[in-house]
Design a protein around this motif. Structure first.
Motif, PDB file in Angstrom:
ATOM      1  N   UNK A   1     -36.711  -3.146  30.703  1.00 51.41           N
ATOM      2  CA  UNK A   1     -36.522  -4.338  31.523  1.00 51.41           C
ATOM      3  C   UNK A   1     -35.463  -5.209  30.853  1.00 51.41           C
ATOM      4  N   UNK A   2     -34.333  -5.390  31.527  1.00 56.33           N
ATOM      5  CA  UNK A   2     -33.175  -6.059  30.932  1.00 56.33           C
ATOM      6  C   UNK A   2     -32.863  -7.350  31.683  1.00 56.33           C
ATOM      7  N   UNK A   3     -32.495  -8.387  30.938  1.00 53.67           N
ATOM      8  CA  UNK A   3     -32.195  -9.693  31.536  1.00 53.67           C
ATOM      9  C   UNK A   3     -30.937 -10.293  30.916  1.00 53.67           C
ATOM     10  N   UNK A   4     -30.104 -10.877  31.769  1.00 50.97           N
ATOM     11  CA  UNK A   4     -29.064 -11.787  31.308  1.00 50.97           C
ATOM     12  C   UNK A   4     -29.573 -13.187  31.615  1.00 50.97           C
ATOM     13  N   UNK A   5     -29.674 -14.019  30.600  1.00 50.02           N
ATOM     14  CA  UNK A   5     -30.201 -15.359  30.809  1.00 50.02           C
ATOM     15  C   UNK A   5     -29.200 -16.411  30.351  1.00 50.02           C
ATOM     16  N   UNK A   6     -29.311 -17.575  30.942  1.00 46.29           N
ATOM     17  CA  UNK A   6     -28.492 -18.732  30.540  1.00 46.29           C
ATOM     18  C   UNK A   6     -29.380 -19.961  30.545  1.00 46.29           C
ATOM     19  N   UNK A   7     -29.580 -20.535  29.373  1.00 44.86           N
ATOM     20  CA  UNK A   7     -30.509 -21.655  29.205  1.00 44.86           C
ATOM     21  C   UNK A   7     -31.887 -21.293  29.761  1.00 44.86           C
ATOM     22  N   UNK A   8     -32.276 -20.043  29.576  1.00 47.40           N
ATOM     23  CA  UNK A   8     -33.593 -19.575  30.010  1.00 47.40           C
ATOM     24  C   UNK A   8     -33.650 -19.118  31.445  1.00 47.40           C
ATOM     25  N   UNK A   9     -32.646 -19.444  32.232  1.00 46.14           N
ATOM     26  CA  UNK A   9     -32.631 -19.047  33.638  1.00 46.14           C
ATOM     27  C   UNK A   9     -32.146 -17.601  33.767  1.00 46.14           C
ATOM     28  N   UNK A  10     -32.831 -16.817  34.573  1.00 46.61           N
ATOM     29  CA  UNK A  10     -32.433 -15.429  34.786  1.00 46.61           C
ATOM     30  C   UNK A  10     -31.186 -15.400  35.666  1.00 46.61           C
ATOM     31  N   UNK A  11     -30.103 -14.920  35.103  1.00 38.58           N
ATOM     32  CA  UNK A  11     -28.840 -14.819  35.821  1.00 38.58           C
ATOM     33  C   UNK A  11     -28.688 -13.454  36.468  1.00 38.58           C
ATOM     34  N   UNK A  12     -29.176 -12.433  35.779  1.00 41.85           N
ATOM     35  CA  UNK A  12     -29.034 -11.066  36.300  1.00 41.85           C
ATOM     36  C   UNK A  12     -30.085 -10.182  35.644  1.00 41.85           C
ATOM     37  N   UNK A  13     -30.567  -9.209  36.393  1.00 40.30           N
ATOM     38  CA  UNK A  13     -31.497  -8.213  35.876  1.00 40.30           C
ATOM     39  C   UNK A  13     -30.858  -6.838  36.120  1.00 40.30           C
ATOM     40  N   UNK A  14     -29.946  -6.437  35.243  1.00 34.95           N
ATOM     41  CA  UNK A  14     -29.144  -5.237  35.505  1.00 34.95           C
ATOM     42  C   UNK A  14     -29.901  -3.951  35.192  1.00 34.95           C
ATOM     43  N   UNK A  15     -29.477  -2.888  35.842  1.00 30.18           N
ATOM     44  CA  UNK A  15     -29.926  -1.557  35.463  1.00 30.18           C
ATOM     45  C   UNK A  15     -28.957  -1.026  34.409  1.00 30.18           C
ATOM     46  N   UNK A  16     -29.318   0.050  33.740  1.00 28.34           N
ATOM     47  CA  UNK A  16     -28.469   0.583  32.677  1.00 28.34           C
ATOM     48  C   UNK A  16     -27.096   0.994  33.201  1.00 28.34           C
ATOM     49  N   UNK A  17     -27.070   1.589  34.399  1.00 32.45           N
ATOM     50  CA  UNK A  17     -25.807   2.083  34.946  1.00 32.45           C
ATOM     51  C   UNK A  17     -24.856   0.963  35.329  1.00 32.45           C
ATOM     52  N   UNK A  18     -25.390  -0.260  35.478  1.00 32.57           N
ATOM     53  CA  UNK A  18     -24.558  -1.392  35.895  1.00 32.57           C
ATOM     54  C   UNK A  18     -23.950  -2.148  34.727  1.00 32.57           C
ATOM     55  N   UNK A  19     -24.358  -1.822  33.508  1.00 32.13           N
ATOM     56  CA  UNK A  19     -23.903  -2.588  32.353  1.00 32.13           C
ATOM     57  C   UNK A  19     -22.543  -2.080  31.886  1.00 32.13           C
ATOM     58  N   UNK A  20     -21.610  -2.989  31.775  1.00 29.05           N
ATOM     59  CA  UNK A  20     -20.299  -2.638  31.224  1.00 29.05           C
ATOM     60  C   UNK A  20     -19.860  -3.750  30.284  1.00 29.05           C
ATOM     61  N   UNK A  21     -19.128  -3.386  29.252  1.00 28.75           N
ATOM     62  CA  UNK A  21     -18.650  -4.370  28.282  1.00 28.75           C
ATOM     63  C   UNK A  21     -17.749  -5.396  28.950  1.00 28.75           C
ATOM     64  N   UNK A  22     -16.917  -4.940  29.894  1.00 30.48           N
ATOM     65  CA  UNK A  22     -15.977  -5.844  30.571  1.00 30.48           C
ATOM     66  C   UNK A  22     -16.723  -6.930  31.338  1.00 30.48           C
ATOM     67  N   UNK A  23     -17.758  -6.534  32.094  1.00 35.19           N
ATOM     68  CA  UNK A  23     -18.508  -7.515  32.879  1.00 35.19           C
ATOM     69  C   UNK A  23     -19.304  -8.441  31.984  1.00 35.19           C
ATOM     70  N   UNK A  24     -19.910  -7.883  30.932  1.00 36.51           N
ATOM     71  CA  UNK A  24     -20.704  -8.710  30.028  1.00 36.51           C
ATOM     72  C   UNK A  24     -19.835  -9.765  29.345  1.00 36.51           C
ATOM     73  N   UNK A  25     -18.678  -9.376  28.859  1.00 38.82           N
ATOM     74  CA  UNK A  25     -17.796 -10.321  28.187  1.00 38.82           C
ATOM     75  C   UNK A  25     -17.215 -11.330  29.167  1.00 38.82           C
ATOM     76  N   UNK A  26     -16.969 -10.893  30.412  1.00 32.17           N
ATOM     77  CA  UNK A  26     -16.483 -11.814  31.434  1.00 32.17           C
ATOM     78  C   UNK A  26     -17.519 -12.903  31.685  1.00 32.17           C
ATOM     79  N   UNK A  27     -18.770 -12.499  31.803  1.00 34.11           N
ATOM     80  CA  UNK A  27     -19.848 -13.476  32.046  1.00 34.11           C
ATOM     81  C   UNK A  27     -20.003 -14.422  30.853  1.00 34.11           C
ATOM     82  N   UNK A  28     -19.971 -13.872  29.652  1.00 33.88           N
ATOM     83  CA  UNK A  28     -20.151 -14.703  28.460  1.00 33.88           C
ATOM     84  C   UNK A  28     -19.014 -15.710  28.266  1.00 33.88           C
ATOM     85  N   UNK A  29     -17.841 -15.375  28.799  1.00 25.59           N
ATOM     86  CA  UNK A  29     -16.666 -16.247  28.599  1.00 25.59           C
ATOM     87  C   UNK A  29     -16.628 -17.401  29.578  1.00 25.59           C
ATOM     88  N   UNK A  30     -17.441 -17.337  30.646  1.00 27.79           N
ATOM     89  CA  UNK A  30     -17.402 -18.395  31.656  1.00 27.79           C
ATOM     90  C   UNK A  30     -18.200 -19.610  31.212  1.00 27.79           C
TER      91      UNK A  30
END
Length: 303
Positions: free
Chosen positions: A274-303
């Motif tokens: 069970x995977x979560x991307x959170x921001x200040x505790x709020x669930x932003x995304x609950x990705x599956x393994x196949x949806x995870x990419x370094x490019x998208x993760x870094x893009x989200x973290x940079x915003x």
């Protein structure tokens, strides 16, 4: 009585287009957090505006689809015109996204469940625009005042509905703190952006997820990735399983902790990984393994 072929054609075309708009709106809600994430990462929506914008666009798309399905086009066919304008706006965004990030990213047009790169989505939208253009030229006007008012009421209700149905979700960080067998307050999970995973030491799919997270961490050691395993009361067994897990996955560069059974089951939803991307505790995304990419993760973290 002779069959009015034009009327049948318009009915079928309107139903197909309406059904597509409704389906597209529904997919954006599975889960709605992913569409919020899309607005933030791709369109620079703020933390407060992304949830509001996501619900507005979902309601707008659903409402227009419903009106097309019912052939309530409004005065001067404003419903069809609004549908065309919405598709043009989506297409312009896709073109910009394609030139910025290429064709290896999910545009979010069909939510998280249906992966759609920008280029196929652009072609899809062009086809929809052509069909909407045909419908606009062939459909009769609905200039009666009561039908026009009904169109506006339907759309207003559809836009309001997502705000009532989809409440924002937060990961109960306090249950992680209280249930963790080792101190983790220094992580400050309730602050900033985090990638949090709940894994089991005996789950093959969790091993796959661990390998993905390890590769992300290898590519960029600063990524805020944290893993929580379900605790095992038998210390000797837990040590053996952990060593075996690390040996098979090379999972030695990601911080990991153990949670008591009850909070682990609740936080993971009873299904791992069970995977979560959170921001200040709020669930932003609950990705599956196949949806995870370094490019998208870094893009989200940079915003």
């Amino acid at each position: 009585m002779a069959l009015d072929k034009k009327k049948v054609f318009i009915s079928v075309l309107s139903a197909l287009l309406g059904g597509f708009f409704i389906f597209s709106a529904i997919t954006k809600t599975i889960p709605i957090e992913y569409f919020e994430y899309t607005l933030r990462s791709q369109l620079n929506f703020s933390e407060k505006m992304a949830p509001l914008g996501a619900r507005f666009f979902i309601g707008l798309e659903f409402g227009l689809g419903l009106l097309l399905l019912l052939q309530l086009y409004g005065k001067r066919k404003w419903v069809i015109s609004a549908s065309i304008a919405l598709m043009i706006a989506f297409t312009i965004h896709l073109v910009i996204l394609y030139f910025q990030l290429g064709n290896e990213v999910n545009c979010g047009c069909m939510g998280e469940q249906f992966y759609m790169p920008p280029l196929p989505s652009i072609l899809k939208n062009i086809l929809i625009l052509i069909l909407l253009g045909i419908l606009y030229t062939q459909a009769r006007k609905n200039n009666r005042s009561e039908r026009n008012l009904l169109s506006f009421l339907f759309l207003a209700l559809s836009i309001a509905l997502p705000y009532l149905i989809f409440a924002q979700r937060f990961l109960p960080i306090d249950k992680i703190y209280n249930g963790c067998t080792t101190p983790i307050e220094s992580l400050q999970l309730e602050k900033d952006k985090k990638f949090i995973g709940f894994l089991s030491l005996t789950c093959p799919h969790c091993m796959d997820a661990a390998e993905v997270m390890r590769e992300l961490k290898m590519a960029d050691s600063s990524l805020p990735i944290y893993v929580f395993f379900g605790n095992i009361d038998n210390d000797s067994l837990r040590t053996d399983l952990l060593q075996q897990f690390i040996q098979e996955t090379k999972f030695d560069n990601v911080p990991y902790y153990f949670l008591d059974k009850e909070p682990f089951v609740e936080l993971s939803g009873g299904a791992v990984p069970s995977l979560y991307w959170t921001e200040y505790g709020k669930i932003v995304r609950k990705p599956s393994m196949s949806d995870i990419s370094l490019k998208e993760l870094k893009l989200w973290l940079s915003k």
